[in-house]
Design an enzyme around this catalytic site. Structure first.
Site, PDB file in Angstrom:
ATOM      1  N   SER A 248      42.678  52.882  37.520  1.00 22.53           N
ATOM      2  CA  SER A 248      41.550  53.217  36.942  1.00 22.53           C
ATOM      3  C   SER A 248      40.567  51.950  36.420  1.00 22.53           C
ATOM      4  O   SER A 248      39.547  51.921  36.066  1.00 22.53           O
ATOM      5  CB  SER A 248      41.880  53.957  35.667  1.00 22.53           C
ATOM      6  OG  SER A 248      42.377  53.136  34.785  1.00 22.53           O
TER       7      SER A 248
ATOM      8  N   HIS B 242      35.255  33.197  32.698  1.00 18.67           N
ATOM      9  CA  HIS B 242      35.518  34.442  33.090  1.00 18.67           C
ATOM     10  C   HIS B 242      34.950  35.390  32.006  1.00 18.67           C
ATOM     11  O   HIS B 242      34.528  34.807  30.844  1.00 18.67           O
ATOM     12  CB  HIS B 242      37.020  34.755  33.057  1.00 18.67           C
ATOM     13  CG  HIS B 242      37.708  34.364  34.338  1.00 18.67           C
ATOM     14  ND1 HIS B 242      38.164  33.185  34.672  1.00 18.67           N
ATOM     15  CD2 HIS B 242      37.885  35.007  35.713  1.00 18.67           C
ATOM     16  CE1 HIS B 242      38.371  32.925  35.558  1.00 18.67           C
ATOM     17  NE2 HIS B 242      38.322  33.970  36.429  1.00 18.67           N
TER      18      HIS B 242
ATOM     19  N   LYS C 153      39.037  39.299  29.819  1.00 18.50           N
ATOM     20  CA  LYS C 153      40.253  38.414  30.346  1.00 18.50           C
ATOM     21  C   LYS C 153      41.185  37.977  29.231  1.00 18.50           C
ATOM     22  O   LYS C 153      40.600  37.451  28.231  1.00 18.50           O
ATOM     23  CB  LYS C 153      39.781  37.167  31.321  1.00 18.50           C
ATOM     24  CG  LYS C 153      40.972  36.736  32.102  1.00 18.50           C
ATOM     25  CD  LYS C 153      40.462  35.817  32.968  1.00 18.50           C
ATOM     26  CE  LYS C 153      41.525  35.094  33.837  1.00 18.50           C
ATOM     27  NZ  LYS C 153      42.265  36.001  34.704  1.00 18.50           N
TER      28      LYS C 153
END
Length: 270
Positions: free
Chosen positions: A13, A158, A162
């Site tokens: 998912s 990022h 993260k």
């Protein structure tokens, strides 16, 4: 379709899970054989395609990795260190190729993955893209060519979600620089600067992490000396580059001798 390698996607998912499913579905070289999610997740027991908001795929999402792996040829895993270690044991028992894009793994985690690779093919990399792995090779070559008059800094950016830093890719690049220099990365790393730190230590390999927005992945390796800088850069603008690399690794692993490999092996860069 039944004769194509069957691939299980863990963390189905998630952002990478969905991208991996779409990439495998779009390929004419592999098929989705299973999807795994954590116990209690809303997707458990649902058809994968329906859970993703589309047509049924005939694949039921499960929390039983062992059962999912038993009928497959590979598993692609971009989850968490704890989950990945468990999946490694299950992949070893099933004898299927385990492609690992999970980052933040500890030395103890890697030791357990090594143990599993005695009975299955493991392809593990901090980054699955072709461009990044070429950058790793370039970093090693440049570091070998330049002495410690050139300070090395690895800077990575990022998205805000993260959870580990430095990124797995940044550590790959740092390791490549250390290998080129012939030094131990743990001894040479400088990962935290705050306050009065003193002058930069000659020979250190510095790391800096930026987090924000929806940045997919940006990595710079800077070689800075008096009067000049050399900057090696990779920018990822689409997670599909990682998914395509992971699928390539899963296909490459078919029929290989059990062992612990990386993307340089897959790409023939060693």
């Amino acid at each position: 379709m039944a004769d194509l390698p069957g691939i299980v996607i863990t963390g189905a998912s998630g952002r990478m899970g969905r991208m991996l499913i779409q990439t495998v579905q779009a390929s004419d070289r592999a098929r989705i054989a299973g999807a795994v999610e954590r116990t209690g997740h809303d997707w458990i027991g649902q058809d994968l395609g329906v859970a993703m908001g589309g047509a049924a795929l005939g694949v039921t999402v499960t929390d039983d990795a062992g059962a999912a792996f038993s009928g497959a040829q590979a598993v692609i895993d971009f989850t968490s260190p704890t989950a990945t270690v468990g999946f490694a044991a299950s992949a070893g028992k099933a004898g299927i190729c385990h492609v690992i894009g999970t980052t933040g793994l500890s030395a103890a985690d890697i030791a357990q993955i090594d143990a599993a690779s005695a009975s299955c093919v493991v392809v593990r990399a901090g980054n699955m893209s072709l461009g990044v792995n070429l950058l790793v090779q370039l970093t090693k070559q440049v570091a070998a060519a330049l002495d410690a008059d050139y300070d090395i800094e690895v800077i990575e950016s990022h998205h805000r979600h993260k959870v580990d830093a430095p990124s797995g890719t940044a550590l790959m690049l740092g390791q490549a620089a250390a290998d080129g220099r012939g030094v131990d990365l743990d001894a040479a790393s400088d990962r935290g600067r705050d306050g009065i730190t003193g002058a930069r230590k000659r020979g250190d390999i510095g790391f800096a992490a930026i987090r924000g927005g929806d940045v997919i992945g940006e990595h710079d390796v800077i070689f800075a000396a008096d009067g000049e800088r050399i900057v090696l850069r990779h920018l990822a603008s689409d997670r599909a580059v990682f998914a395509r690399g992971a699928l390539k690794a899963a296909l490459w692993g078919q029929g290989r001798t059990p062992g612990h490999y990386d993307m340089l092996d897959v790409l023939g860069l060693k």
